[in-house]
Design a protein around this motif. Structure first.
Motif, PDB file in Angstrom:
ATOM      1  N   LEU A 250     -40.531  32.469 -24.198  1.00 62.13           N
ATOM      2  CA  LEU A 250     -40.945  32.377 -25.594  1.00 62.13           C
ATOM      3  C   LEU A 250     -39.695  32.225 -26.449  1.00 62.13           C
ATOM      4  O   LEU A 250     -38.811  33.083 -26.421  1.00 62.13           O
ATOM      5  CB  LEU A 250     -41.714  33.629 -26.009  1.00 62.13           C
ATOM      6  N   LEU A 251     -39.649  31.156 -27.204  1.00 62.15           N
ATOM      7  CA  LEU A 251     -38.497  30.882 -28.057  1.00 62.15           C
ATOM      8  C   LEU A 251     -38.908  31.073 -29.503  1.00 62.15           C
ATOM      9  O   LEU A 251     -39.788  30.373 -29.996  1.00 62.15           O
ATOM     10  CB  LEU A 251     -37.994  29.460 -27.844  1.00 62.15           C
TER      11      LEU A 251
ATOM     12  N   GLY B  12     -40.202  37.629 -51.470  1.00 59.27           N
ATOM     13  CA  GLY B  12     -40.026  36.312 -50.892  1.00 59.27           C
ATOM     14  C   GLY B  12     -40.875  36.091 -49.653  1.00 59.27           C
ATOM     15  O   GLY B  12     -41.679  36.950 -49.262  1.00 59.27           O
ATOM     16  N   SER B  13     -40.650  34.940 -49.028  1.00 54.15           N
ATOM     17  CA  SER B  13     -41.449  34.537 -47.865  1.00 54.15           C
ATOM     18  C   SER B  13     -40.558  34.037 -46.744  1.00 54.15           C
ATOM     19  O   SER B  13     -39.455  33.528 -46.981  1.00 54.15           O
ATOM     20  CB  SER B  13     -42.424  33.417 -48.253  1.00 54.15           C
ATOM     21  N   LEU B  14     -41.067  34.185 -45.543  1.00 51.73           N
ATOM     22  CA  LEU B  14     -40.442  33.614 -44.356  1.00 51.73           C
ATOM     23  C   LEU B  14     -41.548  33.159 -43.422  1.00 51.73           C
ATOM     24  O   LEU B  14     -42.656  33.724 -43.438  1.00 51.73           O
ATOM     25  CB  LEU B  14     -39.576  34.648 -43.629  1.00 51.73           C
ATOM     26  N   ARG B  15     -41.234  32.171 -42.603  1.00 49.86           N
ATOM     27  CA  ARG B  15     -42.166  31.758 -41.554  1.00 49.86           C
ATOM     28  C   ARG B  15     -41.454  31.802 -40.216  1.00 49.86           C
ATOM     29  O   ARG B  15     -40.410  31.174 -40.035  1.00 49.86           O
ATOM     30  CB  ARG B  15     -42.714  30.353 -41.791  1.00 49.86           C
ATOM     31  N   LEU B  16     -42.043  32.542 -39.316  1.00 48.05           N
ATOM     32  CA  LEU B  16     -41.536  32.633 -37.956  1.00 48.05           C
ATOM     33  C   LEU B  16     -42.311  31.688 -37.053  1.00 48.05           C
ATOM     34  O   LEU B  16     -43.512  31.477 -37.251  1.00 48.05           O
ATOM     35  CB  LEU B  16     -41.658  34.059 -37.420  1.00 48.05           C
ATOM     36  N   SER B  17     -41.625  31.142 -36.062  1.00 50.26           N
ATOM     37  CA  SER B  17     -42.259  30.270 -35.079  1.00 50.26           C
ATOM     38  C   SER B  17     -42.013  30.817 -33.688  1.00 50.26           C
ATOM     39  O   SER B  17     -40.993  31.435 -33.426  1.00 50.26           O
ATOM     40  CB  SER B  17     -41.703  28.849 -35.172  1.00 50.26           C
ATOM     41  N   CYS B  18     -42.957  30.545 -32.810  1.00 44.35           N
ATOM     42  CA  CYS B  18     -42.847  30.976 -31.421  1.00 44.35           C
ATOM     43  C   CYS B  18     -43.349  29.846 -30.546  1.00 44.35           C
ATOM     44  O   CYS B  18     -44.516  29.461 -30.636  1.00 44.35           O
ATOM     45  CB  CYS B  18     -43.674  32.235 -31.180  1.00 44.35           C
TER      46      CYS B  18
ATOM     47  N   THR C 170     -38.442  45.075 -43.044  1.00 46.32           N
ATOM     48  CA  THR C 170     -37.219  44.781 -42.308  1.00 46.32           C
ATOM     49  C   THR C 170     -37.327  45.296 -40.885  1.00 46.32           C
ATOM     50  O   THR C 170     -37.632  46.475 -40.654  1.00 46.32           O
ATOM     51  CB  THR C 170     -36.016  45.427 -43.008  1.00 46.32           C
ATOM     52  N   ALA C 171     -37.096  44.411 -39.919  1.00 45.06           N
ATOM     53  CA  ALA C 171     -37.232  44.757 -38.502  1.00 45.06           C
ATOM     54  C   ALA C 171     -36.845  43.542 -37.664  1.00 45.06           C
ATOM     55  O   ALA C 171     -36.672  42.440 -38.199  1.00 45.06           O
ATOM     56  CB  ALA C 171     -38.667  45.169 -38.177  1.00 45.06           C
ATOM     57  N   VAL C 172     -36.758  43.765 -36.377  1.00 42.84           N
ATOM     58  CA  VAL C 172     -36.685  42.649 -35.435  1.00 42.84           C
ATOM     59  C   VAL C 172     -38.123  42.320 -35.053  1.00 42.84           C
ATOM     60  O   VAL C 172     -38.879  43.206 -34.631  1.00 42.84           O
ATOM     61  CB  VAL C 172     -35.867  43.005 -34.187  1.00 42.84           C
TER      62      VAL C 172
ATOM     63  N   SER D  79     -47.152  40.334 -21.146  1.00 40.66           N
ATOM     64  CA  SER D  79     -46.222  40.098 -20.041  1.00 40.66           C
ATOM     65  C   SER D  79     -44.983  39.330 -20.476  1.00 40.66           C
ATOM     66  O   SER D  79     -43.958  39.385 -19.796  1.00 40.66           O
ATOM     67  CB  SER D  79     -46.929  39.303 -18.941  1.00 40.66           C
ATOM     68  N   TYR D  80     -45.115  38.608 -21.571  1.00 40.25           N
ATOM     69  CA  TYR D  80     -44.033  37.710 -21.971  1.00 40.25           C
ATOM     70  C   TYR D  80     -43.596  38.014 -23.402  1.00 40.25           C
ATOM     71  O   TYR D  80     -44.446  38.197 -24.282  1.00 40.25           O
ATOM     72  CB  TYR D  80     -44.487  36.260 -21.849  1.00 40.25           C
ATOM     73  N   TRP D  81     -42.287  38.011 -23.582  1.00 36.80           N
ATOM     74  CA  TRP D  81     -41.718  38.364 -24.883  1.00 36.80           C
ATOM     75  C   TRP D  81     -40.613  37.399 -25.279  1.00 36.80           C
ATOM     76  O   TRP D  81     -39.863  36.903 -24.420  1.00 36.80           O
ATOM     77  CB  TRP D  81     -41.132  39.784 -24.820  1.00 36.80           C
ATOM     78  N   GLY D  82     -40.525  37.165 -26.573  1.00 41.20           N
ATOM     79  CA  GLY D  82     -39.397  36.420 -27.086  1.00 41.20           C
ATOM     80  C   GLY D  82     -38.181  37.320 -27.210  1.00 41.20           C
ATOM     81  O   GLY D  82     -38.247  38.528 -26.985  1.00 41.20           O
ATOM     82  N   GLN D  83     -37.083  36.718 -27.605  1.00 42.15           N
ATOM     83  CA  GLN D  83     -35.827  37.441 -27.689  1.00 42.15           C
ATOM     84  C   GLN D  83     -35.724  38.276 -28.953  1.00 42.15           C
ATOM     85  O   GLN D  83     -34.841  39.128 -29.074  1.00 42.15           O
ATOM     86  CB  GLN D  83     -34.649  36.439 -27.630  1.00 42.15           C
TER      87      GLN D  83
END
Length: 124
Positions: free
Chosen positions: A4-5, A16-22, A91-93, A112-116
């Protein structure tokens, strides 16, 4: 092997805003339920939002309802987390997770699967 990237984290001011992608690789994306978890310093990793593999049904933690939106594009094999009206306590990872189950799960052990992980920092 599924990988997972993640991308899209960063520093933003409160409100504000952010968009995360996976973007998963190495498996049939449409068969996997996806979720986002987050972990703040000194705290356990917690469920934020999940999306069913086929129906697209979603479920959100109460703390983000109305501000965060998860979506998936099975053709592009990408999941997204749109975060609006961000607060310093967000605020977090942030971690993307995938499970071969079609259904949303709320515990980390079911995935079972995780991104970094990608850092999201909201300044006041």
């Amino acid at each position: 092997q599924v990988q997972l990237l993640e991308s899209g984290g960063g520093l933003v001011q409160a409100g504000g805003s952010l968009r995360l992608s996976c973007a998963p690789s190495g498996h049939t994306f449409s068969n996997y339920a996806m979720a986002w978890f987050r972990q703040a310093p000194g705290k356990e990793r917690e469920f934020v939002v999940g999306i069913h593999s086929i129906s697209g049904r979603t479920d959100y933690a109460d703390t983000v309802k109305g501000r965060f939106t998860i979506s998936r594009d099975n053709a592009k094999k990408t999941a997204y987390l749109q975060m609006n009206s961000l607060k310093p306590e967000n605020t977090a990872v942030y971690y993307c997770a995938a499970t071969a189950s079609n259904y949303i799960h709320y515990d980390t052990r079911s995935y079972s699967y995780w991104g970094q992980g990608t850092q999201v920092t909201v300044s006041s």
